[in-house]
Design an enzyme around this catalytic site. Structure first.
Site, PDB file in Angstrom:
ATOM      1  N   ASP A  59      62.312  70.876  51.693  1.00 48.13           N
ATOM      2  CA  ASP A  59      62.286  69.554  51.072  1.00 48.13           C
ATOM      3  C   ASP A  59      63.696  69.129  50.697  1.00 48.13           C
ATOM      4  OD1 ASP A  59      60.772  67.309  49.488  1.00 48.13           O
ATOM      5  OD2 ASP A  59      62.230  68.151  48.087  1.00 48.13           O
ATOM      6  N   TYR A  64      70.771  63.598  48.426  1.00 53.08           N
ATOM      7  CA  TYR A  64      71.279  64.881  47.943  1.00 53.08           C
ATOM      8  C   TYR A  64      72.661  65.127  48.556  1.00 53.08           C
ATOM      9  CZ  TYR A  64      66.533  66.087  46.318  1.00 53.08           C
ATOM     10  OH  TYR A  64      65.303  66.105  45.689  1.00 53.08           O
ATOM     11  N   SER A 181      57.330  61.131  41.745  1.00 51.19           N
ATOM     12  CA  SER A 181      57.726  60.723  40.394  1.00 51.19           C
ATOM     13  C   SER A 181      57.472  59.263  40.046  1.00 51.19           C
ATOM     14  CB  SER A 181      59.222  61.032  40.208  1.00 51.19           C
ATOM     15  OG  SER A 181      59.444  62.408  40.368  1.00 51.19           O
ATOM     16  N   PRO A 236      59.368  73.538  39.127  1.00 50.24           N
ATOM     17  CA  PRO A 236      58.287  74.398  38.635  1.00 50.24           C
ATOM     18  C   PRO A 236      58.768  75.461  37.651  1.00 50.24           C
ATOM     19  CG  PRO A 236      58.927  75.067  40.836  1.00 50.24           C
ATOM     20  CD  PRO A 236      59.661  73.778  40.551  1.00 50.24           C
ATOM     21  N   GLU A 313      64.270  85.827  46.829  1.00 48.21           N
ATOM     22  CA  GLU A 313      63.348  86.956  46.674  1.00 48.21           C
ATOM     23  C   GLU A 313      62.522  86.818  45.397  1.00 48.21           C
ATOM     24  OE1 GLU A 313      62.754  89.457  48.634  1.00 48.21           O
ATOM     25  OE2 GLU A 313      64.454  89.676  50.015  1.00 48.21           O
TER      26      GLU A 313
END
Length: 342
Positions: A59, A64, A181, A236, A313
């Site tokens: 994403d 950006y 959003s 998140p 990881e």
């Protein structure tokens, strides 16, 4: 044959399967745009590690690092000869893309009214088409898997926006559309306009959601669940506090310190963070894995920003499930808060 370390879930009612997690590419770009992002060489290393572990979904957004993030993804696909039909690229339009990586377009509200930037911002037909053509060039591809509108545009007729998105899907340059959003009523209105006209509807919502910010459970998540819309939330880990013990610092937390974006923790937040740490120690997992395991019970797939292979990881949760009692334990201290500005 590669043994994947992730699972794949259907995005809402579509047949498209995205990886859990989704890699967030805001952290890939140019340090001229922000000091905490990583530049191309290191970003390619992280993207290759993610691909090797089975992550098939990235994403990004056109703004950006003012397009550098998209260019890095395009270069990654070309360098490693990734089959285009095996990777899912999600990008966004709405924001203004500066002419140089260091142009802080988001901080210059009047820039969009200057000659070189007119019709390069918002969700008019012109702006959307201009944004998609530029994204396709930077990504070095002829289609975008999931095009998301980054915000609701109060300055453009919603019918103009939805017809433009529909036409892009019909053209083959975009395969699915999503939104990010906004208020639930705005999202519902846009989808209703598309439904009435027989146009393409949104298949996904990307919004802020974490153990420390759950306000969209009232309306947005309920709306998405009822309508079979996929949910791929950003932040998140609440911008970092859920990923590490209280007081730990990273380049990003240092960057945000003293700014409007610095996380302000309540007593309830601190309790939740400590409970995440407690369960991580109990299970021999990272705090990130606990927080991501929780959110994965609520949504389709979380978008995680990673700046190193080690952080990558820490974001893998396949095979790790919290019990119902542990989920309740994490949720109990939450206190409703003011809804963030969209």
């Amino acid at each position: 044959m590669t043994t994947t370390q992730v699972e794949y879930r259907q995005l809402g009612k579509t047949g498209l399967r995205v990886s859990v997690p989704v890699i967030g590419a805001m952290s890939f770009g140019s340090t001229d745009w922000s000091s905490w992002v990583i530049e191309e060489e290191k970003a390619l290393e992280v993207l290759k590690a993610a691909w090797d572990k089975g992550i098939n979904t990235i994403d990004t957004s056109n703004n950006y690092s003012n397009g550098v993030s998209e260019r890095i993804i395009g270069n990654f696909i070309q360098k490693y000869q990734i089959p285009r039909n095996e990777i899912i690229i999600a990008t966004k339009c709405f924001g203004l893309v500066g002419k140089t990586p260091g142009t802080l377009a988001h901080a210059r509200s009047n820039l969009r009214f200057e000659r070189d930037y007119v019709n390069q911002h918002g969700l008019s037909r012109a702006a959307i088409f201009n944004a998609v053509e530029a994204s396709l060039e930077r990504l070095q591809t002829n289609y975008i898997d999931l095009l998301q509108i980054l915000r609701f545009d109060a300055d453009t007729d919603p019918e103009e926006t939805m017809k433009a998105l529909h036409d892009l899907v019909q053209s083959g340059k975009v395969r699915y559309i999503g939104a990010c959003s906004m208020r639930a009523w705005q999202f519902a209105m846009l989808n209703e306009i598309a439904a009435k006209r027989g146009w393409t509807k949104f298949v996904s919502m990307q919004h802020e959601y974490s153990l420390l910010y759950r306000e969209d459970e009232r309306e947005m998540l309920a709306y998405c669940k009822y309508n079979g819309i996929g949910v791929i939330p950003w932040s998140p880990l609440a911008g970092g506090p859920l990923a590490r013990p209280l007081g730990a610092e990273t380049p990003r937390t240092k960057f945000m310190k003293g700014s409007p974006f610095e996380p302000k923790l309540s007593e309830g937040d601190i309790t939740i963070i400590n409970r995440v740490k407690e369960l991580a120690e109990k299970h021999g997992k990272t705090m990130s894995q606990v927080a991501l395991s929780w959110i994965s019970t609520k949504i389709t797939s979380p978008i995680v920003g990673v700046s190193s292979v080690a952080r990558l990881e820490e974001s893998l949760t396949k095979g790790f499930d919290l019990t119902a009692e542990e989920i309740k334990y994490l949720e109990e201290p939450y206190v409703p808060r003011a809804v963030r500005s969209c």
